[in-house]
Design a protein around this motif. Sequence first.
Motif, PDB file in Angstrom:
ATOM      1  N   MET A   1       1.272 -29.856 -18.633  1.00 56.76           N
ATOM      2  CA  MET A   1       0.661 -30.653 -19.709  1.00 56.76           C
ATOM      3  C   MET A   1       0.645 -29.885 -21.008  1.00 56.76           C
ATOM      4  SD  MET A   1      -2.479 -32.512 -17.795  1.00 56.76           S
ATOM      5  CE  MET A   1      -3.012 -33.315 -19.249  1.00 56.76           C
ATOM      6  N   CYS A   8      -3.713 -34.414 -26.294  1.00 58.75           N
ATOM      7  CA  CYS A   8      -4.265 -34.002 -25.013  1.00 58.75           C
ATOM      8  C   CYS A   8      -5.761 -33.810 -25.115  1.00 58.75           C
ATOM      9  CB  CYS A   8      -3.636 -32.707 -24.549  1.00 58.75           C
ATOM     10  SG  CYS A   8      -1.971 -32.946 -24.006  1.00 58.75           S
ATOM     11  N   ASN A 334       1.427 -40.431 -12.693  1.00 59.29           N
ATOM     12  CA  ASN A 334       2.475 -39.891 -13.568  1.00 59.29           C
ATOM     13  C   ASN A 334       3.398 -41.035 -14.006  1.00 59.29           C
ATOM     14  OD1 ASN A 334       4.551 -40.318 -11.640  1.00 59.29           O
ATOM     15  ND2 ASN A 334       4.019 -38.403 -10.606  1.00 59.29           N
ATOM     16  N   ALA A 431       2.324 -35.826 -16.170  1.00 57.87           N
ATOM     17  CA  ALA A 431       0.913 -36.047 -16.499  1.00 57.87           C
ATOM     18  C   ALA A 431       0.449 -37.383 -15.925  1.00 57.87           C
ATOM     19  CB  ALA A 431       0.726 -36.037 -17.997  1.00 57.87           C
TER      20      ALA A 431
END
Length: 439
Positions: A1, A8, A334, A431
Motif C-alpha cells: 500500500m 491512503c 482487492n 489493496a
Amino acid sequence: MEIDDDVCGSRDLTMESLITEDEIISQQRNPTQASFIIQADRLQSSYEALAAEREQLEARLTNLSTEKDQLQQSYNSLTTDRDQFNASFNNVKTEKERLQATYDTLKRESDQLKTSYNNMQRNLEEVQTSRNNLTTSRDQLQTRYSTLQREKDELNVNFNNLKTQKDQLQASYNTLKQEGDQLKTNYDDVQRNLQGVQTSRNNLAASKDQLQTRYSALQREKDELQTLFRQLHGNYSSLTRNKDELQRSCETLSISQNHLQIGYNSLWKEKEQLKTSYKTLHKENEQLQTNYNSLVRVKDELQKSIDKVKRRACPTGWQKFDTGCYFASTSKKNWTSSRQECIDMGADLVVIDSQDEQVFVKDMLTSGQNAWIGLTDSLTEGTWMWVDGTPVTTTYWQPGQPNSFNGNQDCGEILPRSAGVGEWNDDGCFAEQNWICEN
Ligand SMILES: [Ca+2]
Ligand SMILES: [Ca+2]
Ligand SMILES: [Ca+2]
C-alpha cells in the motif's frame, strides 16, 4: 500500500482488520439461512441473465451507431461525388454535342469541296482533251502550210524560168522584128506566138495572185491559232494552279477530318466510361440507400430496446442511472476480487463514460470511502484502459496522480471526499477497498 499518499490517509481499515471482519461475518452465518440463500441464488441467476442481455444490447447499439455514422459520412461523400460527376458528365455531353455539330458542318463543307474538286477535275480533263485536239490540228495545219510553202517556192522557180524564157522570147521577138522586113512572111506566126506567150504570162500572173491570197489567208489562220494557243496555255497554267490549291485544301481537310474523327472516338469512349461509372454509382447509391434503410430500422429497434432497458427497474440494492444499474459494495476486497464479485453478479466494475456518470458514482459513496472502478494500467504501465476494453479519454485524476507510487500502483479508484465531481487515484491492486459495479 501507498504510505505517503494523502489518499491512503483517509482509509479507516487495515488488511488485518478486514480479515478479522470477514471471519466474524462467516462465524455469524447459520444453517437456517440456507433457504434464503437458494432463493437469492435464483434471483441472482435471473438478474445475471438480464444483465448479460442488456450488456450485449449496449455493445450492439454502440457498434451499430458507429457503423451508421460511418455509412452516413460515406453516403454524404458519395452523394457529393455523384453530383460533381453528374455536372462533369453534363458539361462533357454539351461539349460533345457542340463538337458533333462542328464535325457535321465540316463534313458537309468537305463533301461540297470534294464535289467541286471532282467537277474541276472533269473540266480539267476536258480542257486537256481540247488542248490535245488543238495541238493535233495545229500540227496538221503546220504540215499543210509547209507543203504549200514548198509548192509556192516551186511555182516561183517555174515563174522565174518562164520569165527568163519570156525574156529570151522577147529578145527573139526583137531579133525577129529587126528581121521583120526580111521575114515578113513569118511575122504573123511570130505575132501569134507572142500573143500565146502573153496569155501564158497573164495566166501565170493570175496563179501567182491566187497563191499570194492563199498564203495571206494561211498566215492569218496561223496568227489566230498562235493567239488561241497562248490563251489555252494561260488557261491551262491557271487551272493547274487551281488544281494544286484544291489538292492542298483537300489534304488539309483530310487531316482535320482525321483529327476530328480521333477526337470524336475518344469522346465517345469517355462518354461510355462515364455512363458505366454513372450506372455503377447509381447501383452503389441504391445499395447504400437500402443499407441506410436497414440501419434506420435496426436503430429504431435498438431505440425501442434501449427505452425498454431504461424503463427496466434495478434489482434491490442497486441504483438506477440512465440505462444502467449501479451497486456500491459494503465490504472491501482487492481490485481483482472486487471485479470478480461484479462479474459474478452479471456486471463489471464501473466504466465512467461521462461527467454525469462520474458525479453519480461519486455520490454513491459515503464520506471517507474510496472505491475501485474499472480502470487499470496493469497490461502496459502508463496506458490506462477500462475493463470493457475501451481507451480512457476524459479523466478526473487528482493533481499529481497517477504517480504509480513505488512502481506498484496499477488500479484506479474514485475519491468521494474531493470537491466538485470527485477525483481518481492509482493504488496498489492488492489493496482492499469498496467497489462499484455497473450493469
Ligand atoms: Ca458506464
Ligand atoms: Ca501503474
Ligand atoms: Ca497513486
